[in-house]
Write an enzyme that holds these catalytic residues in place. Sequence first.
Site, PDB file in Angstrom:
ATOM      1  N   GLU A  69       0.824  -1.209   0.000  1.00 44.06           N
ATOM      2  CA  GLU A  69       0.000   0.000   0.000  1.00 44.06           C
ATOM      3  C   GLU A  69       0.858   1.258   0.000  1.00 44.06           C
ATOM      4  OE1 GLU A  69      -2.155  -2.997   2.782  1.00 44.06           O
ATOM      5  OE2 GLU A  69      -0.104  -2.462   2.233  1.00 44.06           O
ATOM      6  N   LYS A 129      -0.811 -10.841   3.480  1.00 47.31           N
ATOM      7  CA  LYS A 129      -0.048 -10.071   2.487  1.00 47.31           C
ATOM      8  C   LYS A 129       0.429 -10.977   1.354  1.00 47.31           C
ATOM      9  CE  LYS A 129       1.872  -6.511   5.572  1.00 47.31           C
ATOM     10  NZ  LYS A 129       3.137  -5.995   6.163  1.00 47.31           N
ATOM     11  N   HIS A 176     -23.290   7.991  23.540  1.00 43.33           N
ATOM     12  CA  HIS A 176     -24.446   8.057  22.651  1.00 43.33           C
ATOM     13  C   HIS A 176     -24.284   7.105  21.472  1.00 43.33           C
ATOM     14  CE1 HIS A 176     -26.283  11.582  24.648  1.00 43.33           C
ATOM     15  NE2 HIS A 176     -25.025  11.834  24.968  1.00 43.33           N
ATOM     16  N   GLY A 186       7.076  -2.394  13.873  1.00 45.71           N
ATOM     17  CA  GLY A 186       6.347  -1.304  13.239  1.00 45.71           C
ATOM     18  C   GLY A 186       5.406  -0.592  14.191  1.00 45.71           C
ATOM     19  N   ARG A 187       4.712  -1.339  15.043  1.00 46.75           N
ATOM     20  CA  ARG A 187       3.754  -0.713  15.961  1.00 46.75           C
ATOM     21  C   ARG A 187       4.431  -0.043  17.150  1.00 46.75           C
ATOM     22  NH1 ARG A 187       3.364  -6.091  15.618  1.00 46.75           N
ATOM     23  NH2 ARG A 187       3.546  -7.463  17.433  1.00 46.75           N
TER      24      ARG A 187
END
Length: 508
Positions: A177, A475, A347, A230-231
């Site tokens: 991506e 992937k 809500h 990565g995170r």
Amino acid sequence: MPEWQAYAKAIQAATFHTNELRLIEAAGLTLDLSAHITSATARTAGAALLASRGFEQARAALLAGEPVNLTEDRAAWHTMLRAPAPTEAVARERERVRQFVHQADAEGKWKSVIHIGIGGSDWGVRLVTDACGGNGARRTLRFVANIDGHALKDAILGLDAKSTLIVVTSKSFTTTETLANLRRAICWLEQSGVEHPYKQVVAITARPDAARALGVPPEQIFEFWDWVGGRYSLWSAVGLTIALAVGIDVIDDLRAGAAAMDDHFAQAPIPENAPAQLALAGVANRSLLGYGSLSIAAYDARLQFLAPYLQQLDMESLGKSVDMSGKSVGVPTGPAVWGMPGTDGQHTFFQWLHQGTDGAAVDFIMCREADHQWTDEHALLLANCLAQRQTLLQGTSIDADRDSMLAEGMPQDRAEWLARHRRHEGGRPSTLIVLPRLTPYALGALLALYEHKIFVQALVWGINPFDQWGVEAGKKMAHGILQELQGTSQGMAHDLSTRHWISVLAKK
């Protein structure tokens, strides 16, 4: 394990203790764990469980940069990225980022920035710039993560290509991506009359060679390393976009807050260790009490991206069913993580939290002080947070509701019937995390708290929180299907439905 059995037995025998205040102070944050099922026996059993899992040794190995990610044979040393005295390589990249931002600011360069990345290369930057941009953004900032062409179309809308910097972030520099969006962004620069488009590209990656091969100038390539998941990459040069948008001081303070939480995690004994205690509560809620999800209710509108950030951090780390020996874990692990800021969530889904059949554990997050002048509104915000938490814990009384309706003149039979509909069962667990104010320092401490909490939960469950083979499998499959859709390959094994749609969508 006998220690697990003892902990499970203690939790199942425990109750809520609403007359017992359980507070932990850590790196300027206050954790209120009073609304969890526990007992003195359960807390002792929890400490014994962590000891049996080698908590002290595992914690030391993580913080020392040892290879704790065993399935990939590497460290998970994100704590080094925010250390006050980092390694030479980390210090060098910090300084390079600082000089790049200072020079851009001094020259008044780049009116806008497009940040291209996905997952861990995206959520943290969104979260911090949104949460810490109260003094106004220095540059227009747009994000492109999704491969959907609408994402890039919206990002470039109204921007001057010649004064726009493209920051592309990808650890491997192979993310489908990200590279596809980068190619489209380069085409936009070229079509807009930019003669040397790659001079307007910054790359942040663990593969600088791949960025150079694509044409990014070496002085605009910033490195992080294989031992940075990565995170967990927010603390690395990935923060360059944040510095360009809201200032280099934000990155400095963010790292300082995280480092303070690292120190707390490293030194605090288990009973006063905020990540450890938060983890034990999470393990009890998920594996023993049957709560399949964790809702993040941040009572600060600036934390709108906290839930998706933690969603990736937690679910990509703890979404595992096999332990380190390769056997089934045998108990439910990682919860589904979801939520939105209060009071919007009240809500939207709080009806389900209060009266649904499943319920969820909730992490309430609030700031004692606001950064605006409307003190009445801030008091109302805090009142809502505390009220929702108390109602989830204590519920409501059928008798009290019935009596109040009778006092208002409602007929007996209708009051009896309606009271059953109005009843809140209560008995639903939650944590309250209180920040003094929403500063970069406090935000850094909060994010590090969750990182370490997840590490401890993984330790208890015996799983590796630092790999993501489920993501990699998808992937790989997508790459093969893309080739089939483009007509350049065929013959992969597919189920009937997938075969049908490939035949419908493939280029003829």
